[in-house]
Design a protein around this motif. Structure first.
Motif, PDB file in Angstrom:
ATOM      1  N   GLY A 612       0.819  -1.206   0.000  1.00 43.11           N
ATOM      2  CA  GLY A 612       0.000   0.000   0.000  1.00 43.11           C
ATOM      3  C   GLY A 612       0.850   1.252   0.000  1.00 43.11           C
ATOM      4  N   ALA A 613       0.231   2.374  -0.346  1.00 42.97           N
ATOM      5  CA  ALA A 613       0.927   3.665  -0.409  1.00 42.97           C
ATOM      6  C   ALA A 613      -0.008   4.770   0.088  1.00 42.97           C
ATOM      7  CB  ALA A 613       1.393   3.947  -1.835  1.00 42.97           C
ATOM      8  N   LEU A 614       0.543   5.962   0.251  1.00 44.00           N
ATOM      9  CA  LEU A 614      -0.220   7.092   0.789  1.00 44.00           C
ATOM     10  C   LEU A 614      -0.383   8.225  -0.222  1.00 44.00           C
ATOM     11  CD1 LEU A 614       1.304   7.374   4.394  1.00 44.00           C
ATOM     12  CD2 LEU A 614      -0.690   6.061   3.635  1.00 44.00           C
ATOM     13  N   ASP A 615      -0.239   7.919  -1.513  1.00 45.78           N
ATOM     14  CA  ASP A 615      -0.260   8.979  -2.511  1.00 45.78           C
ATOM     15  C   ASP A 615      -1.649   9.264  -3.074  1.00 45.78           C
ATOM     16  OD1 ASP A 615      -0.221   6.424  -3.731  1.00 45.78           O
ATOM     17  OD2 ASP A 615       0.529   7.256  -5.613  1.00 45.78           O
ATOM     18  N   ARG A 616      -2.674   8.534  -2.619  1.00 45.01           N
ATOM     19  CA  ARG A 616      -4.020   8.740  -3.164  1.00 45.01           C
ATOM     20  C   ARG A 616      -5.060   8.902  -2.067  1.00 45.01           C
ATOM     21  NH1 ARG A 616      -3.467   6.969  -8.610  1.00 45.01           N
ATOM     22  NH2 ARG A 616      -1.434   7.842  -9.153  1.00 45.01           N
ATOM     23  N   GLY A 617      -4.713   9.632  -1.020  1.00 43.87           N
ATOM     24  CA  GLY A 617      -5.701  10.002  -0.031  1.00 43.87           C
ATOM     25  C   GLY A 617      -5.937   8.997   1.074  1.00 43.87           C
ATOM     26  N   ASP A 659     -10.146  -0.951  -1.550  1.00 40.27           N
ATOM     27  CA  ASP A 659      -9.522  -0.270  -0.413  1.00 40.27           C
ATOM     28  C   ASP A 659     -10.404  -0.375   0.828  1.00 40.27           C
ATOM     29  OD1 ASP A 659      -7.103   0.648  -1.355  1.00 40.27           O
ATOM     30  OD2 ASP A 659      -7.821   2.667  -1.823  1.00 40.27           O
ATOM     31  N   GLU A 660      -9.768  -0.470   1.979  1.00 43.42           N
ATOM     32  CA  GLU A 660     -10.527  -0.372   3.230  1.00 43.42           C
ATOM     33  C   GLU A 660     -10.935   1.087   3.462  1.00 43.42           C
ATOM     34  OE1 GLU A 660      -8.543  -4.111   5.635  1.00 43.42           O
ATOM     35  OE2 GLU A 660      -7.676  -2.114   5.894  1.00 43.42           O
ATOM     36  N   ASN A 672      -4.643   1.200   2.342  1.00 45.96           N
ATOM     37  CA  ASN A 672      -4.671   1.337   0.884  1.00 45.96           C
ATOM     38  C   ASN A 672      -4.161   0.020   0.283  1.00 45.96           C
ATOM     39  OD1 ASN A 672      -2.322   2.542  -1.469  1.00 45.96           O
ATOM     40  ND2 ASN A 672      -4.500   2.353  -1.884  1.00 45.96           N
ATOM     41  N   VAL A 673      -5.044  -0.961   0.227  1.00 48.07           N
ATOM     42  CA  VAL A 673      -4.632  -2.278  -0.252  1.00 48.07           C
ATOM     43  C   VAL A 673      -5.487  -2.761  -1.415  1.00 48.07           C
ATOM     44  CG1 VAL A 673      -3.610  -2.986   1.916  1.00 48.07           C
ATOM     45  CG2 VAL A 673      -6.035  -3.406   1.543  1.00 48.07           C
ATOM     46  N   GLY A 674      -6.424  -1.943  -1.887  1.00 56.47           N
ATOM     47  CA  GLY A 674      -7.297  -2.374  -2.959  1.00 56.47           C
ATOM     48  C   GLY A 674      -6.692  -2.203  -4.335  1.00 56.47           C
ATOM     49  N   PHE A 675      -7.251  -2.954  -5.279  1.00 60.44           N
ATOM     50  CA  PHE A 675      -7.038  -2.658  -6.693  1.00 60.44           C
ATOM     51  C   PHE A 675      -7.948  -1.497  -7.098  1.00 60.44           C
ATOM     52  CE2 PHE A 675      -5.005  -6.445  -9.071  1.00 60.44           C
ATOM     53  CZ  PHE A 675      -4.133  -6.684  -8.025  1.00 60.44           C
ATOM     54  N   LEU A 676      -8.973  -1.253  -6.243  1.00 58.95           N
ATOM     55  CA  LEU A 676      -9.946  -0.182  -6.474  1.00 58.95           C
ATOM     56  C   LEU A 676      -9.950   0.773  -5.293  1.00 58.95           C
ATOM     57  CD1 LEU A 676     -12.989  -2.476  -7.364  1.00 58.95           C
ATOM     58  CD2 LEU A 676     -11.419  -1.428  -9.010  1.00 58.95           C
TER      59      LEU A 676
END
Length: 705
Positions: A612-617, A659-660, A672-676
């Motif tokens: 996961g990453a933190l670049d999309r909110g 995403d959760e 942030n672990v989703g494909f969506l």
């Protein structure tokens, strides 16, 4: 660039370094401050090194000194603790990171882990930890972030029910007394070095004024913007139309059969169901048509998997809809929370932003469209399996293979046992088999369906350290069935209680006294008996489930309990006797070097992994960290290709499809672990790399050893 360094002595050990740096620093634009905790240049520092199941020595080179740790493998955290000097705790609350240089000086690959502090809340302690993978001779720097963002709110704000929180320091770091360095999940002796342990990073401080509410009507973070953030219903619908148009023309990878097997490879016996076979030294799943099949899937393909609690947190949300509006259908009640804020607040009110966004996009047919689009996406992405805990409405369409999920409910528990998800089953209680049978019968969705690969039964059970369940049994009351069986086994072996006392170093007056006792014996002296009964627990557990599952679903594979964390050879060997495929939830950067116990050769499925990453909110990266969506894609490729090279691994499933929620699921996870994302939009950079990987996965596995 000319750097100016300022040294300031702190206490008896430790220095603050202020170093001028360029203006594009991630920290304060003026300076980075640093607190050196240990550098081992002064031999007196070794007084504050405390080994546990390990020894250490100070090694002095020509220009440097460090400690070398030679660890055992009898403890979960075998290694050393570095203690704050002279009973003066470190105040690390003003630093963003702890860093430490470590090296593997042994002969085998290993992981060195660092825990900052010893918070009594195990979850908070885990937040303040990280580890590195080290090949023999390799050196790296462990980096532990001490806050969820490089900036913090001052004063700190109280946000509940979320694991990752913007602007929040992860734990109370004002009185840190120890740093723990250990060989992560060690199964053999090895050696590593530690040097240059320091804190650094000056936070940008922000005011928390006007932070609440911080979630918009789509479930997105209000106080930031990013690529792909939805700003209106119109934008949401336009994006949906573009994707639906694309998917209507997408064909997916070539040379795939009805069930996703590889028609370009060898044709084996077709049994009408999924099975396993070893071909040319590699394990494979064979699909119902007889084609080689390597399962690559997504967990939780279910729109109802991502609700979030709103009770006691109503001020977090802007523009929650009225319960009598069209969006009122997305309110619900939460009835499960074994951890976190809602644990003692059942039931609680919930809202499902993801489903409400599907409704905005697709109207009244949102659920049917969700199911249809999920199949189309999975095919277009080159994947072939709907994973753990997914939508029956989707799996019943017979368009994509899937796995079944069974939870063994209402069992008696070993009262003296413990684990993250609760106490362990008492497998010797006669009611255990009854509970297994009833659980399978009530959750048999997929039984004898050609599209059902098999069943996961239970999830991430806490097997603990070698012999731990036996110790838990001895700590239980005399009425515990497992304890009665254990004492009877010991009675048959030793006959007389004095003989057991001699071996264990105990003074039980009788077998009845042992049955009533709840103290734990010396683990080393009783080790042989503890391990023997521990193995008996494992064998009885897997054997009972295998027997009951095969009565109901003889054509499906028993996929096991999704082993997680540390697992020892005893329980894995016991499991291998009864499982068709052994499953592991392996949150690592690579599984290329994964090993089964000596003498065990079985197919293996990875039940969960993610990045996961933190670049999309989002507020939390999940268990494995990437810097952005593109790196998530690269990490996916590296992980899958490592698995494809492994002769035992027959598939890997990503956790999870969506995403959760930013405000947390039932236990506070907000990864942030989703494909969506929460608006049902795919992360394009991730998907691009996924397709690059999956479209050639069969050729890659065949051509790589």
């Amino acid at each position: 660039m000319d750097l100016t360094r300022i040294f300031s002595k702190v206490g008896g050990m430790g220095f603050i370094f202020l170093v001028a740096i360029s203006c594009n620093s991630r920290f304060n634009k003026e300076e980075v401050h640093r607190l050196v905790l240990f550098d081992f240049e002064d031999q007196a520092q070794t007084e504050f090194v405390k080994p546990q199941d390990a020894t250490f020595k100070l090694v002095k080179d020509k220009d440097n000194s460090h400690i070398q740790v030679n660890n055992g493998f009898t403890l979960r955290e075998t290694g050393v603790k570095l203690l704050s000097p002279e009973n003066k705790p470190w105040d690390l609350s003003g630093y963003y990171q702890i860093r430490a240089d470590v090296s593997n000086v042994g002969d085998e690959k290993m992981q060195v882990e660092l825990f900052v502090g010893n918070d009594p809340d195990g979850l908070l302690r885990w937040y303040c930890s990280d580890y590195v993978d080290l090949a023999p001779g390799e050196s790296k720097t462990i980096v532990v972030d001490l806050a969820w963002t490089p900036w913090i709110f001052k004063p700190q704000i109280d946000v509940k029910g979320m694991r990752g929180v913007p602007g929040k320091i992860k734990a109370n770091l004002t009185q840190v007394t120890e740093l723990t360095f250990c060989s992560r999940y060690a199964t053999q002796s090895n050696s590593f070095t530690v040097d240059n342990v320091w804190a650094e990073g000056k936070y940008e401080e922000r005011s928390p004024d006007n932070f609440f509410p911080f979630i918009d009507e789509f479930g997105q973070y209000i106080h930031d913007n990013w690529k792909g953030k939805m700003l209106s219903d119109i934008e949401l619908k336009e994006k949906a139309k573009l994707e639906l148009d694309y998917l209507s023309k997408a064909t997916g990878p070539k040379e795939r059969g009805t069930f996703g097997g590889w028609t370009g490879g060898p044709k084996l016996e077709a049994t009408g169901f999924f099975r396993t076979e070893k071909v040319d030294g590699k394990w494979w799943i064979v699909d119902p048509e007889g084609y080689l099949f390597w399962t690559v899937g997504l967990n939780c393909v279910a729109s109802d998997a991502v609700f979030t609690g709103i009770s006691h947190r109503e001020n977090y949300f802007a523009n929650l809809p009225g319960k009598d509006s069209d969006f009122g259908q997305f309110y619900g009640k939460g009835s499960f929370a074994i951890h976190g804020f809602y644990k003692d607040k059942l039931p609680y009110d919930t809202y499902n932003f993801y489903q409400s966004n599907l409704y905005r996009k697709y109207g009244d047919d949102w659920l049917a469209t969700f199911q249809d689009v999920a199949h189309k996406r999975i095919k277009d992405w080159g994947m072939n399996t709907i994973g753990f805990m997914s939508d029956f409405g989707a799996t019943r369409q017979h368009r994509t293979p899937y796995v079944g999920s069974v939870w063994i409910n209402d069992t008696p528990k070993i009262e003296g046992s413990e684990g993250f998800w609760g106490e362990f089953h008492d497998v010797f209680d006669p009611s255990f088999r009854v509970a297994v049978r009833n659980s399978i019968l009530s959750q048999k969705e997929g039984a004898n369906d050609p599209y059902c690969i098999g069943y996961f039964v239970d999830n991430e059970l806490s097997w603990g350290q070698l012999g731990s369940l036996s110790i838990g049994t001895l700590k239980s009351p005399a009425t515990q069935y497992a304890k009665k069986v254990f004492v009877n086994d010991l009675k048959r072996k030793y006959v007389q209680i004095d003989k057991l006392n001699k071996v264990w170093g105990t003074d039980y007056q009788s077998w009845e006294a042992l049955l009533k006792a709840t103290a734990s014996p010396d683990h080393e002296k009783a080790k042989a008996d503890l391990v023997a009964f521990y193995e008996k627990i494992a064998k009885t557990y897997f054997k009972t489930i295998n027997e009951e599952l095969k009565k109901v679903a003889p054509n499906q594979n028993y996929l096991g309990c999704r082993f997680a964390w540390a697992n020892n050879d005893v329980v894995l060997t016991a499991a291998s006797e009864y499982l068709d495929i052994i499953s592991f939830n392996k949150y690592e950067y690579s599984v290329a070097d994964f090993k089964l116990p000596e003498g065990v050769d079985k197919p293996v499925m990875i039940g969960e992994f993610h990045f996961g990453a933190l670049d999309r909110g989002s507020f939390h990266v999940g268990i494995k960290k990437a810097k952005d969506q593109a790196e998530r894609g690269q990490m996916f490729q590296d992980y899958i290709q490592g698995a494809l090279k492994h002769p035992n691994i027959v598939g890997a499933h990503w956790f999870q499809y969506i995403d959760e929620p930013n405000t947390g699921r039932f236990d506070g996870e907000n990864y942030n672990v989703g494909f969506l994302d929460i608006c049902d939009n795919p992360y394009e950079e991730l998907i691009e790399k996924v397709k690059e990987t999956t479209y050639s996965l069969y050729e890659y596995r065949t051509n790589n050893i």
